[in-house]
Design a protein around this motif. Structure first.
Motif, mmCIF file in Angstrom:
data_model
loop_
_atom_site.group_PDB
_atom_site.id
_atom_site.type_symbol
_atom_site.label_atom_id
_atom_site.label_comp_id
_atom_site.label_asym_id
_atom_site.label_seq_id
_atom_site.Cartn_x
_atom_site.Cartn_y
_atom_site.Cartn_z
ATOM 1 N N ALA A 135 1.151 -1.244 -0.057
ATOM 2 C CA ALA A 135 -0.001 0.007 0.209
ATOM 3 C C ALA A 135 0.706 1.127 0.090
ATOM 4 O O ALA A 135 -0.029 2.185 -0.843
ATOM 5 C CB ALA A 135 -1.190 -0.529 1.685
ATOM 6 N N SER A 136 2.235 1.582 0.427
ATOM 7 C CA SER A 136 2.788 2.061 1.198
ATOM 8 C C SER A 136 3.387 2.555 -0.681
ATOM 9 O O SER A 136 4.007 3.794 -1.738
ATOM 10 C CB SER A 136 3.684 2.309 1.687
ATOM 11 N N LEU A 137 4.181 1.899 -1.549
ATOM 12 C CA LEU A 137 4.301 1.867 -2.224
ATOM 13 C C LEU A 137 3.941 1.962 -3.738
ATOM 14 O O LEU A 137 4.073 1.991 -4.415
ATOM 15 C CB LEU A 137 5.032 0.351 -3.148
ATOM 16 N N ARG A 138 2.525 1.714 -3.258
ATOM 17 C CA ARG A 138 1.185 2.501 -4.167
ATOM 18 C C ARG A 138 1.044 3.436 -4.795
ATOM 19 O O ARG A 138 0.983 4.602 -5.034
ATOM 20 C CB ARG A 138 0.501 1.476 -4.705
ATOM 21 N N ALA A 139 1.183 3.870 -3.171
ATOM 22 C CA ALA A 139 0.983 5.738 -2.790
ATOM 23 C C ALA A 139 2.017 6.027 -3.227
ATOM 24 O O ALA A 139 1.389 7.051 -4.083
ATOM 25 C CB ALA A 139 1.088 5.648 -1.300
ATOM 26 N N VAL A 140 3.466 5.787 -2.877
ATOM 27 C CA VAL A 140 4.513 6.824 -2.962
ATOM 28 C C VAL A 140 4.746 6.233 -5.071
ATOM 29 O O VAL A 140 5.118 7.642 -5.428
ATOM 30 C CB VAL A 140 5.368 5.712 -2.666
ATOM 31 N N MET A 141 4.628 5.353 -5.562
ATOM 32 C CA MET A 141 4.489 5.291 -6.828
ATOM 33 C C MET A 141 3.656 6.608 -7.468
ATOM 34 O O MET A 141 4.146 7.328 -8.654
ATOM 35 C CB MET A 141 4.120 3.862 -7.305
ATOM 36 N N ARG A 142 2.253 6.490 -6.864
ATOM 37 C CA ARG A 142 1.411 7.507 -7.370
ATOM 38 C C ARG A 142 1.975 9.132 -7.145
ATOM 39 O O ARG A 142 1.796 9.876 -8.109
ATOM 40 C CB ARG A 142 -0.405 7.836 -6.513
ATOM 41 N N GLU A 143 2.093 9.133 -6.065
ATOM 42 C CA GLU A 143 2.657 10.425 -5.707
ATOM 43 C C GLU A 143 4.027 10.814 -6.987
ATOM 44 O O GLU A 143 3.919 12.022 -7.446
ATOM 45 C CB GLU A 143 3.513 11.030 -4.394
ATOM 46 N N LEU A 144 4.804 10.124 -6.721
ATOM 47 C CA LEU A 144 6.140 10.282 -8.168
ATOM 48 C C LEU A 144 5.649 10.514 -9.365
ATOM 49 O O LEU A 144 6.248 11.403 -10.595
ATOM 50 C CB LEU A 144 6.856 9.425 -7.661
ATOM 51 N N LEU A 145 4.982 9.590 -9.628
ATOM 52 C CA LEU A 145 4.657 9.627 -11.099
ATOM 53 C C LEU A 145 2.755 10.948 -11.681
ATOM 54 O O LEU A 145 2.854 11.419 -13.244
ATOM 55 C CB LEU A 145 3.095 8.583 -11.625
ATOM 56 N N ALA A 156 11.339 -5.292 -9.877
ATOM 57 C CA ALA A 156 11.438 -5.914 -11.434
ATOM 58 C C ALA A 156 9.610 -5.556 -11.894
ATOM 59 O O ALA A 156 9.367 -5.588 -13.013
ATOM 60 C CB ALA A 156 11.268 -7.334 -11.056
ATOM 61 N N ALA A 157 8.733 -5.326 -10.852
ATOM 62 C CA ALA A 157 7.378 -5.388 -10.916
ATOM 63 C C ALA A 157 7.250 -3.427 -11.957
ATOM 64 O O ALA A 157 6.511 -3.549 -13.249
ATOM 65 C CB ALA A 157 7.084 -5.436 -10.069
ATOM 66 N N ILE A 158 8.055 -2.625 -11.622
ATOM 67 C CA ILE A 158 7.971 -1.277 -12.496
ATOM 68 C C ILE A 158 8.838 -1.555 -13.610
ATOM 69 O O ILE A 158 7.832 -0.696 -14.431
ATOM 70 C CB ILE A 158 8.847 -0.604 -11.288
ATOM 71 N N ARG A 159 9.507 -2.699 -13.449
ATOM 72 C CA ARG A 159 10.566 -2.377 -14.781
ATOM 73 C C ARG A 159 9.505 -2.953 -15.610
ATOM 74 O O ARG A 159 9.307 -1.977 -16.968
ATOM 75 C CB ARG A 159 11.709 -3.089 -14.516
ATOM 76 N N VAL A 160 8.585 -3.827 -15.481
ATOM 77 C CA VAL A 160 8.079 -5.218 -16.718
ATOM 78 C C VAL A 160 6.811 -4.218 -17.099
ATOM 79 O O VAL A 160 6.054 -3.462 -17.928
ATOM 80 C CB VAL A 160 7.668 -6.213 -16.299
ATOM 81 N N ALA A 161 6.063 -3.434 -15.866
ATOM 82 C CA ALA A 161 4.883 -2.058 -16.194
ATOM 83 C C ALA A 161 5.509 -1.631 -16.778
ATOM 84 O O ALA A 161 4.791 -0.812 -17.693
ATOM 85 C CB ALA A 161 4.676 -2.170 -14.409
ATOM 86 N N LEU A 217 0.147 4.731 -16.575
ATOM 87 C CA LEU A 217 1.385 4.344 -16.490
ATOM 88 C C LEU A 217 0.831 3.645 -14.898
ATOM 89 O O LEU A 217 1.332 2.471 -14.591
ATOM 90 C CB LEU A 217 2.756 5.149 -15.966
ATOM 91 N N GLY A 218 0.416 4.673 -13.578
ATOM 92 C CA GLY A 218 -0.066 4.469 -12.360
ATOM 93 C C GLY A 218 -0.979 3.480 -12.154
ATOM 94 O O GLY A 218 -0.671 2.394 -11.632
ATOM 95 N N ASP A 219 -1.390 2.670 -13.695
ATOM 96 C CA ASP A 219 -2.377 1.431 -13.250
ATOM 97 C C ASP A 219 -2.217 1.125 -13.058
ATOM 98 O O ASP A 219 -2.527 -0.284 -13.020
ATOM 99 C CB ASP A 219 -3.589 1.768 -14.378
ATOM 100 N N VAL A 220 -1.114 1.045 -14.354
ATOM 101 C CA VAL A 220 -0.131 -0.715 -15.017
ATOM 102 C C VAL A 220 0.909 -0.842 -13.779
ATOM 103 O O VAL A 220 0.816 -1.978 -13.351
ATOM 104 C CB VAL A 220 0.317 -0.179 -16.229
ATOM 105 N N ILE A 221 1.576 -0.768 -13.343
ATOM 106 C CA ILE A 221 2.318 -0.314 -12.004
ATOM 107 C C ILE A 221 1.589 -0.689 -10.877
ATOM 108 O O ILE A 221 2.087 -1.823 -10.018
ATOM 109 C CB ILE A 221 3.256 1.128 -11.205
ATOM 110 N N ASP A 222 0.238 -0.445 -10.565
ATOM 111 C CA ASP A 222 -0.934 -0.941 -9.055
ATOM 112 C C ASP A 222 -1.020 -1.925 -10.181
ATOM 113 O O ASP A 222 -0.746 -2.850 -9.391
ATOM 114 C CB ASP A 222 -2.203 -0.174 -9.217
#
Length: 199
Positions: free
Chosen positions: A86-96, A159-164, A177-182
């Motif tokens: 959950a933390s990772l998803r939130a942070v990725m959304r912030e960065l993206l 690996a998940a972020i790279r593949v997404a 992209l945020g949805d794909v990484i989610d």
């Protein structure tokens, strides 16, 4: 921990060199760019350039390292009782951002795809990022930094972020992209279960 003025200046110079290297490589092609041009664009000397990077290729991939360093810093600042994914998803959304990923990130990924010579430098950068992420995850879980769990989680997340990101670039970028990484992080969180076999 507060970063001192000297360290902030060094970090700013590193970022400016990385930005200049990436911008020049995107506009003119990697082969046409020289260290001297990068240094001039960042308003430093070639000697100063080599205080930060060993080559123009290393400088080109630096933007991705900076974004990932921010990922680790923001993850460390999330609530301690929040689930890691959950933390990772939130942070990725912030960065993206709300609608689009950072242009530097996309430009770098495209450049690496078009220039295989950059791949070893990107892999080295990813190893550095993974190590930083591993340390943060160990701190959040209370495990030792060399424990298998934070090490494997950090590797899987990278690996998940790279593949997404690769899938997003290959889909004409119509999806967010945020949805794909989610989706990729969700698969990790569920143990990579196939949807048809999920309970």
């Amino acid at each position: 921990m507060t970063t001192g003025l000297r360290e902030r200046k060094k970090l700013r110079t590193r970022r400016e060199l990385g930005t200049a290297a990436l911008d020049l490589a995107v506009r003119h092609g990697l082969a046409e760019v020289t260290v001297e041009q990068i240094a001039e664009a960042a308003e430093v000397s070639p000697r100063t350039f080599f205080n930060y990077f060993s080559s123009k290729e290393e400088a080109v991939v630096a933007a991705g390292v900076e974004h990932a360093r921010e990922l680790a810093d923001r993850l460390a600042a999330r609530p301690a009782d929040e689930a890691v994914m959950a933390s990772l998803r939130a942070v990725m959304r912030e960065l993206l951002g709300e609608t689009a990923p950072p242009k530097e990130w996309v430009a770098q990924v495209r450049l690496v795809r078009a220039n295989p010579a950059l791949l070893p430098h990107q892999l080295a950068a990813h190893a550095q990022i993974e190590h930083s992420l591993q340390a943060v995850l160990a701190g959040r879980t209370g495990l030792a930094p060399d424990d298998l769990h934070p090490a494997l989680t950090a590797a899987a997340v990278m690996a998940a972020i790279r593949v997404a990101t690769d899938r997003w670039l290959g889909s004409d970028e119509h999806d967010d992209l945020g949805d794909v990484i989610d989706d990729a992080l969700d698969l990790l969180a569920t143990g990579l279960r196939h949807p048809s076999r999920a309970p």
